[in-house]
Design an enzyme around this catalytic site. Structure first.
Site, mmCIF file in Angstrom:
data_model
loop_
_atom_site.group_PDB
_atom_site.id
_atom_site.type_symbol
_atom_site.label_atom_id
_atom_site.label_comp_id
_atom_site.label_asym_id
_atom_site.label_seq_id
_atom_site.Cartn_x
_atom_site.Cartn_y
_atom_site.Cartn_z
ATOM 1 N N CYS A 112 0.817 -1.224 0.000
ATOM 2 C CA CYS A 112 0.000 0.000 0.000
ATOM 3 C C CYS A 112 0.847 1.269 0.000
ATOM 4 O O CYS A 112 0.322 2.353 -0.247
ATOM 5 C CB CYS A 112 -0.944 0.007 1.195
ATOM 6 S SG CYS A 112 -2.070 -1.389 1.199
ATOM 7 N N HIS A 251 -3.171 7.376 2.129
ATOM 8 C CA HIS A 251 -3.611 6.043 1.706
ATOM 9 C C HIS A 251 -4.946 5.752 2.379
ATOM 10 O O HIS A 251 -5.116 5.988 3.575
ATOM 11 C CB HIS A 251 -2.559 5.007 2.113
ATOM 12 C CG HIS A 251 -3.014 3.606 1.922
ATOM 13 N ND1 HIS A 251 -3.626 3.181 0.752
ATOM 14 C CD2 HIS A 251 -2.973 2.523 2.741
ATOM 15 C CE1 HIS A 251 -3.927 1.903 0.874
ATOM 16 N NE2 HIS A 251 -3.548 1.482 2.059
ATOM 17 N N ASN A 281 -9.899 0.156 0.155
ATOM 18 C CA ASN A 281 -8.429 0.162 0.105
ATOM 19 C C ASN A 281 -7.977 -0.452 -1.223
ATOM 20 O O ASN A 281 -8.137 -1.652 -1.439
ATOM 21 C CB ASN A 281 -7.890 -0.644 1.285
ATOM 22 C CG ASN A 281 -6.367 -0.706 1.311
ATOM 23 O OD1 ASN A 281 -5.697 -0.280 0.370
ATOM 24 N ND2 ASN A 281 -5.831 -1.245 2.392
HETATM 25 N N1 ACO Z 1 -18.188 -7.772 10.030
HETATM 26 C C1 ACO Z 1 -18.595 -7.984 11.274
HETATM 27 N N2 ACO Z 1 -17.757 -8.303 12.284
HETATM 28 C C2 ACO Z 1 -16.455 -8.384 11.985
HETATM 29 C C3 ACO Z 1 -15.958 -8.174 10.690
HETATM 30 C C4 ACO Z 1 -16.892 -7.859 9.690
HETATM 31 N N3 ACO Z 1 -16.529 -7.635 8.418
HETATM 32 N N4 ACO Z 1 -14.617 -8.331 10.708
HETATM 33 C C5 ACO Z 1 -14.273 -8.628 11.962
HETATM 34 N N5 ACO Z 1 -15.388 -8.672 12.745
HETATM 35 C C6 ACO Z 1 -15.494 -8.956 14.159
HETATM 36 C C7 ACO Z 1 -14.309 -9.731 14.684
HETATM 37 O O1 ACO Z 1 -14.485 -11.123 14.463
HETATM 38 C C8 ACO Z 1 -14.364 -9.385 16.151
HETATM 39 O O2 ACO Z 1 -15.354 -10.180 16.758
HETATM 40 P P1 ACO Z 1 -15.136 -10.753 18.249
HETATM 41 O O3 ACO Z 1 -15.003 -9.550 19.111
HETATM 42 O O4 ACO Z 1 -16.371 -11.548 18.474
HETATM 43 O O5 ACO Z 1 -13.883 -11.558 18.177
HETATM 44 C C9 ACO Z 1 -14.868 -7.939 16.170
HETATM 45 O O6 ACO Z 1 -15.478 -7.729 14.878
HETATM 46 C C10 ACO Z 1 -13.763 -6.920 16.327
HETATM 47 O O7 ACO Z 1 -12.704 -7.251 15.436
HETATM 48 P P2 ACO Z 1 -11.408 -6.365 15.372
HETATM 49 O O8 ACO Z 1 -10.428 -6.980 14.439
HETATM 50 O O9 ACO Z 1 -10.972 -6.082 16.780
HETATM 51 O O10 ACO Z 1 -12.004 -5.026 14.729
HETATM 52 P P3 ACO Z 1 -11.270 -3.661 14.528
HETATM 53 O O11 ACO Z 1 -12.068 -2.591 15.149
HETATM 54 O O12 ACO Z 1 -9.805 -3.738 14.848
HETATM 55 O O13 ACO Z 1 -11.400 -3.455 12.948
HETATM 56 C C11 ACO Z 1 -10.099 -3.660 10.937
HETATM 57 C C12 ACO Z 1 -10.817 -4.392 12.059
HETATM 58 C C13 ACO Z 1 -11.118 -2.838 10.174
HETATM 59 C C14 ACO Z 1 -9.475 -4.681 10.014
HETATM 60 C C15 ACO Z 1 -9.022 -2.725 11.527
HETATM 61 O O14 ACO Z 1 -8.228 -3.414 12.454
HETATM 62 C C16 ACO Z 1 -8.128 -2.154 10.461
HETATM 63 O O15 ACO Z 1 -8.551 -1.346 9.652
HETATM 64 N N6 ACO Z 1 -6.851 -2.499 10.455
HETATM 65 C C17 ACO Z 1 -5.913 -1.976 9.480
HETATM 66 C C18 ACO Z 1 -6.216 -2.478 8.098
HETATM 67 C C19 ACO Z 1 -5.316 -1.879 7.091
HETATM 68 O O16 ACO Z 1 -5.012 -0.736 7.182
HETATM 69 N N7 ACO Z 1 -4.831 -2.573 6.112
HETATM 70 C C20 ACO Z 1 -4.009 -1.927 5.118
HETATM 71 C C21 ACO Z 1 -2.833 -2.614 4.862
HETATM 72 S S1 ACO Z 1 -3.117 -4.002 3.858
HETATM 73 C C22 ACO Z 1 -1.800 -4.168 2.838
HETATM 74 O O17 ACO Z 1 -0.888 -3.413 2.832
HETATM 75 C C23 ACO Z 1 -1.819 -5.330 1.962
#
Ligand code: ACO
Length: 371
Positions: A112, A251, A281
């Site tokens: 990214c 980004h 993304n």
């Molecule tokens: N829908 C519903 N629930 C979900 C989903 C979904 N799509 N995805 C995860 N959950 C659930 C999880 O299972 C978890 O449930 P639990 O509490 O029962 O275990 C709960 O939601 C919370 O999950 P978290 O992972 O803690 O959620 P978070 O608030 O951290 O959000 C996210 C997740 C959006 C992925 C966030 O961590 C994020 O944006 N991280 C960075 C992503 C990123 O920037 N990537 C770019 C780089 S990729 C690259 O370079 C290739």
């Protein structure tokens, strides 16, 4: 360094087929509310064509906006982590498509952060006199590598392309500062093992070997701290302060990440370009697509100071500080378009659902949701 590189043309390609949050509700256990609340994403695009097809549309727009012909270019750089083949590079495939016969070409993969790394490479070559007019394209077909049974990743990514033309700048325009960095140890938080030489040549393709390993919360923390520090370094190198920034084009990984970064920097959220709601993304394509939208929406004034900042797999991060030139209108327009698509979004995702299905106890009969 002899000359600064300025952006003189810009373009983007948005493939036509949308994948909405409502569509994702039919594929995995998720909700529109969860996705918008945690990421800011409402819809993303799924490409029916290859990366170079999208790159060509964005590139032809950028060339028209700069008033240049492909033969005027002497460098083509494509930033991508989803090339359609390994060799020739996407840049060389694009060079042939465009007929940019006077241009050298190579690809950049910094996930990214690829757009910022590509800008650094092209601008540094222009500054060193190794290149004159450069075309830089960020293009991704990420849906090919995503598991559309896995709700933790499949809601986050989209496909698309963006491009700019860079030329030696007048006066104090162009790229004013560059900051790049990497932390290979932290790279374990995001791993896409597909498309490499690791593994057996003879083995059948196994979904477990292609699975996108992703530690969302760890990446979130690295991203916020990494982008804040990188923006401060690039501003320092350019002799600027956060209050001098007219527009941040970050980004587009997660709206919450962007909000946290600009809050820590003390930058007014009104000076930040966000289009994650409609694009999600798109890795190396996200910044040039957002920049293109910003110019189209009149958010880039003559002489504006723009900061581009990104983080991504590797782990990598980087920022550039750029002073825009006097011209904010394109010199010309390109009518070149992608071919139409007659498939539904679920048909486009069928291959992913069939390939990864066995990991989730699913069969091919489950791949496309019932009407
Ligand atoms: N829908 C519903 N629930 C979900 C989903 C979904 N799509 N995805 C995860 N959950 C659930 C999880 O299972 C978890 O449930 P639990 O509490 O029962 O275990 C709960 O939601 C919370 O999950 P978290 O992972 O803690 O959620 P978070 O608030 O951290 O959000 C996210 C997740 C959006 C992925 C966030 O961590 C994020 O944006 N991280 C960075 C992503 C990123 O920037 N990537 C770019 C780089 S990729 C690259 O370079 C290739």
């Amino acid at each position: 360094m002899t000359a600064r590189a300025a952006i003189t043309g810009w373009g983007k390609c948005t493939p036509p087929v949308k994948l909405t949050n409502a569509d994702l509700e039919r594929l995995v256990d998720t909700s529109d509310e969860w996705i918008i609340d945690r990421t800011g994403i409402r819809e993303r695009r799924v490409s029916h064509v290859e990366v170079v097809d999208m790159a060509e549309v964005a590139a032809r727009q950028a060339l028209a906006a700069a008033g240049l012909a492909p033969t005027d270019l002497d460098l083509v750089v494509v930033s991508t982590m989803s090339p359609e083949i390994v060799c020739p590079s996407s840049a060389c495939l694009l060079q042939e498509r465009l007929g940019a016969v006077n241009a050298a070409g190579f690809d950049v993969n910094a996930a990214c952060s690829g757009w910022v790394y590509g800008t650094a490479a092209a601008a540094s070559m222009i500054a060193a006199g190794a290149a004159g007019r450069a075309l830089l394209v960020g293009a991704e077909k990420l849906h090919w590598m995503i598991d559309y049974w896995d709700r933790s990743t499949c809601v986050l990514f989209g496909d698309g392309a963006g491009a700019v033309v860079l030329e030696p700048a007048a006066d104090d325009e162009g790229v004013l500062g560059i900051d790049l960095g990497a932390d290979g140890k932290a790279g374990r938080t995001m791993v896409i093992p597909t498309m490499g030489t690791r593994g057996s040549l003879t083995a059948e393709r196994n979904p477990y070997d292609h699975y996108f390993h992703f530690e969302g919360q760890a990446v979130f923390k690295i991203a916020v701290k990494g982008m804040e520090a990188s923006v401060l370094r690039v501003l320092d190198r350019a002799g600027l302060a956060p209050e001098d920034v007219d527009l941040v084009v970050p980004h587009q990984a997660n709206k919450r990440i962007v909000d946290a970064v600009v809050k820590r920097l003390g930058i007014d959220p009104g000076r930040v370009m966000i289009n994650i709601d409609t694009h999600a993304n798109t890795a190396a394509a996200s910044i040039p697509m957002a920049l293109n939208d910003a110019v189209d929406q009149g958010r880039v004034a003559p002489g504006a100071v723009i900061v581009q900042t990104a983080f991504g797999g590797g782990v990598t991060w980087g920022s550039t500080a750029i002073r825009w030139g006097e011209r904010t209108e394109p010199l010309g327009h390109s009518d070149f378009e992608l071919p139409p698509c007659d498939k539904s979004v679920f048909e486009l995702l069928r291959a992913s659902r069939e390939f990864f299905g066995p990991m989730h106890g699913k069969t091919n009969a489950d791949a496309v949701p019932p009407e």
